[in-house]
Design a protein around this motif. Structure first.
Motif, PDB file in Angstrom:
ATOM      1  N   ARG A  20      22.537  56.951  26.254  1.00 61.41           N
ATOM      2  CA  ARG A  20      23.262  55.737  26.595  1.00 61.41           C
ATOM      3  C   ARG A  20      24.314  55.766  27.452  1.00 61.41           C
ATOM      4  O   ARG A  20      24.636  55.118  28.424  1.00 61.41           O
ATOM      5  N   THR A  71      23.252  57.098  30.967  1.00 64.21           N
ATOM      6  CA  THR A  71      22.580  55.859  31.521  1.00 64.21           C
ATOM      7  C   THR A  71      23.331  55.151  32.249  1.00 64.21           C
ATOM      8  O   THR A  71      23.164  54.695  33.358  1.00 64.21           O
ATOM      9  N   GLU A  72      24.399  54.614  31.625  1.00 71.53           N
ATOM     10  CA  GLU A  72      25.482  53.628  31.915  1.00 71.53           C
ATOM     11  C   GLU A  72      26.209  54.324  33.253  1.00 71.53           C
ATOM     12  O   GLU A  72      26.395  53.674  34.312  1.00 71.53           O
ATOM     13  N   GLN A  73      26.370  55.551  33.062  1.00 68.81           N
ATOM     14  CA  GLN A  73      27.345  56.336  34.139  1.00 68.81           C
ATOM     15  C   GLN A  73      26.170  56.399  35.276  1.00 68.81           C
ATOM     16  O   GLN A  73      26.672  56.378  36.609  1.00 68.81           O
ATOM     17  N   LYS A 102      23.941  54.677  36.072  1.00 68.30           N
ATOM     18  CA  LYS A 102      23.640  53.343  36.733  1.00 68.30           C
ATOM     19  C   LYS A 102      24.823  52.856  37.674  1.00 68.30           C
ATOM     20  O   LYS A 102      24.702  52.264  38.749  1.00 68.30           O
ATOM     21  N   LYS A 103      26.111  53.141  37.132  1.00 66.30           N
ATOM     22  CA  LYS A 103      27.137  52.853  37.964  1.00 66.30           C
ATOM     23  C   LYS A 103      26.947  53.745  39.317  1.00 66.30           C
ATOM     24  O   LYS A 103      27.397  53.246  40.356  1.00 66.30           O
ATOM     25  N   GLU A 125      24.334  54.828  40.778  1.00 59.86           N
ATOM     26  CA  GLU A 125      23.308  54.492  41.528  1.00 59.86           C
ATOM     27  C   GLU A 125      23.654  53.210  42.185  1.00 59.86           C
ATOM     28  O   GLU A 125      23.204  52.805  43.440  1.00 59.86           O
ATOM     29  N   LYS A 126      24.470  52.322  41.659  1.00 58.35           N
ATOM     30  CA  LYS A 126      24.671  51.006  42.142  1.00 58.35           C
ATOM     31  C   LYS A 126      25.787  51.351  43.594  1.00 58.35           C
ATOM     32  O   LYS A 126      25.571  50.677  44.417  1.00 58.35           O
ATOM     33  N   GLN A 148      23.481  52.616  45.909  1.00 58.42           N
ATOM     34  CA  GLN A 148      22.483  51.566  46.659  1.00 58.42           C
ATOM     35  C   GLN A 148      23.057  50.381  47.635  1.00 58.42           C
ATOM     36  O   GLN A 148      22.558  50.329  48.441  1.00 58.42           O
TER      37      GLN A 148
END
Length: 418
Positions: A211, A214-216, A218-219, A221-222, A225
């Motif tokens: 978890r 994944t949070e790291q 996502k950050k 990747e954002k 992106q």
């Protein structure tokens, strides 16, 4: 040893002085059927008093019962096999001996005279002795079969006992193996329980780490992106401006091309119309030319006699362009209005000529020739203007007209349309 001696003695007896070379088989002598009942009676009386060699062997084996059962069985089997082999050889020899004796008896009966009856009786006695020996061999075979059945039964019992012992041994081995497997299973269950507890602890820790990861991710990747999207937006805006320019150029080219295409299509439609008009005109002219062609010529087919007031029918048609002439009625009907030329020729024999050419109901010409009973002819031609539907025909008047074949004709054609 005693058994062996006895078998040797029996073989010597079989090879007695009456043994001869084997001859071809002959039919059985009738005396054989008289001798065999006597032999059977002698065997039946002597059977209880006979002593057999295998009785002594059985007694000797029973005295050695103190040995192990397996050794006794092996000894019995070996002795039985030896006895069987010897009995088989004796039986073969007895059969051959009987066959030889039968052949010798038949030969003696055929060869010797009635005066030598004594010698034949001696030969029959010797045959009786050999048959008795043969019967002894048969009894031995029966005893051997009984012994073989007993030996087979003992062997089956032994194999069953061995199988039972093997089964007990297998059961003990299997029980020990089952106990060991159960112990291993209990230990394995304990280990699995410990492993499951460890796995649950590890899974909870791994889930927490995943978890966080994944949070790291996502950050990260954002952020990536956002940068990618900005670059893509810039590129798309540049492409859009270029595309707008190209579309403007294309629209201008399209307008130019559409004007050119419209002009070409107009030219093409005009040309097609011209070609169609020319084609139609040519077709109309050809059709009109074909339709404006009118011509006919017909003759009287057979010798006919026309009375006063009858139409003269020219039934033999040679030419009828346009089908305006009807050979059944002798009437020409105008299909096209215009100027026409007509001619009529009549040949007669034995009668005066008096004919008229009519247009509708109007008399147009008068043809007269008084032949006074001789051959004569009359011809008349005229040009008439006809409308569509007008009819022209020839009618006889006042006198009878006789006409010959192919000498009287009615013709006409269209000069021009009006």
């Amino acid at each position: 040893m005693d058994d062996h001696r006895r078998t040797c003695d029996m073989q010597r007896k079989l090879k007695g002085p009456h043994a001869r070379k084997k001859k071809p088989q002959n039919p059985v002598h009738p005396g054989f059927f008289l001798v065999t009942p006597l032999i059977l009676i002698a065997v039946a009386t002597a059977w209880p008093n006979l002593s057999w060699p295998w009785d002594s062997a059985a007694a000797a084996q029973s005295t050695q019962a103190t040995d192990t059962p397996e050794q006794n069985l092996l000894q019995q089997l070996t002795t039985m096999k030896q006895d069987m082999d010897e009995l088989k050889t004796l039986l073969k020899k007895l059969v051959t001996r009987v066959d030889e004796l039968d052949e010798t008896a038949a030969a003696i009966v055929h060869i010797e005279n009635v005066t030598r009856t004594v010698e034949t009786q001696a030969a029959t006695m010797q045959n009786l002795n050999t048959l008795v020996e043969k019967i002894d061999g048969v009894a031995k075979i029966a005893q051997v079969e009984v012994l073989t059945t007993r030996v087979d039964a003992l062997e089956r019992e032994k194999t069953e006992q061995v199988k039972k012992e093997e089964k007990t041994e297998q059961v003990t081995v299997l029980t020990t193996r089952v106990d060991a497997l159960e112990r291993e299973k209990t230990e394995q269950v304990k280990k699995e329980k410990e492993k499951t507890e460890q796995v649950t602890v590890l899974t909870t820790r791994v889930d927490a780490l995943e978890r966080e990861k994944t949070e790291q991710v996502k950050k990260e990747e954002k952020t990536e992106q956002v940068t990618v999207l900005t670059t893509r937006v810039d590129a798309l805006e540049r492409e859009k401006t270029e595309q707008v320019k190209k579309e403007k150029e294309k629209t201008e080219q399209v307008t130019v091309l559409t004007t050119r295409v419209d002009a070409l299509e107009k030219e093409k439609t005009e040309q097609v119309k011209k070609e169609q008009v020319t084609g139609l005109t040519t077709r109309v002219t050809t059709l009109e030319a074909a339709a404006s062609r009118v011509a006919f010529s017909a003759m009287i087919k057979d010798n006919n006699e026309f009375k006063s007031g009858e139409k003269v029918i020219f039934s033999e048609v040679w030419t009828n362009v346009g089908d305006d002439y009807d050979e059944s009625t002798g009437i020409f009907k105008a299909r096209i209005g215009g100027l026409y030329f007509f001619t009529v020729t009549i040949h007669t024999h034995g009668g005066d000529i008096e004919l008229h050419v009519y247009k509708n109901e109007e008399q147009m010409t008068y043809m007269y020739n008084p032949t006074k009973g001789y051959h004569g002819s009359e011809t008349n031609s005229l040009v008439m203007q006809l409308k569509i539907g007008d009819i022209v025909y020839v009618k006889a008047d006042d006198y009878r007209v006789k006409s010959n074949t192919l000498q009287s004709m009615f013709s006409g054609f269209l000069i021009h349309r009006m």
